[in-house]
Design an enzyme around this catalytic site. Sequence first.
Site, PDB file in Angstrom:
ATOM      1  CE  LYS A   1      -4.285  -0.295   2.536  1.00  0.00           C
ATOM      2  NZ  LYS A   1      -5.063  -0.170   3.751  1.00  0.00           N
ATOM      3  CB  ILE A   2       2.349   3.313  -2.280  1.00  0.00           C
ATOM      4  CG1 ILE A   2       3.333   2.084  -2.260  1.00  0.00           C
ATOM      5  CG2 ILE A   2       3.015   4.479  -2.654  1.00  0.00           C
ATOM      6  CD1 ILE A   2       4.425   1.854  -2.877  1.00  0.00           C
TER       7      ILE A   2
END
Length: 216
Positions: A84-85
């Site tokens: 997750k970015i």
Amino acid sequence: MRIFLDTANIDQIRQAAKLGIVSGVTTNPSLVSKEATADYETMTKTICSIVSGSVSVEVLAEDTESMIKEARIKASWAPNVTIKIPATAAGLEAISALSKENIEINMTLCFSLNQALLGALAGATYVSPFVGRLDDVGHDGMQLVKEIVDVFKHYQLSTQVIAASIRHPLHCVAAAKAGAHIATVPYNVLMQMINHPLTDVGISRFLADWRKVSPQ
Ligand code: E4P
């Protein structure tokens, strides 16, 4: 629409996995911090052993280079880890680099169609518009989900839309109608999706009628 579980709680994940309807899990630093052990690595490995689908694990670094390093380490924890970015300039640069290494990315904290489009162009596997948090500030979160789905369809972008920050069962209904590929839901919302008072009343009535005619 597929269902992911939005939690880092192992008991909840075990319970939900038994139902056979959960195809992934999303975690974030706030969810992890609520658990007794905030050891993200151990927790992720346990979750990945319970759920075979995508398990989203968030990076904590804020600059591109550190995000990439952290993402590579976290992606090595299990084959089904998705990184997750956040939807920032540094995040987009990291997504572009990591997607070329075949690391699955979930672009998180997405609050606009522009962010979603850029995430898709950078090669994100998923983008996560945060419905509840948009609703909280007076915007229509589900309208954003619908717009992203429509634009991705129009341009044949393969990035999948995860309706995130889901707060209640009606959000799930609306996400399905909006064409979201996935809704990531807290455990309590999953239970609310299942339960219906008329089902309980129906079971009681059937059993009561059956007892009248069946020998004890
Ligand atoms: C999604 O991946 C996030 O973990 C989550 O949906 C955030 O939800 P919240 O707004 O309830 O914290």
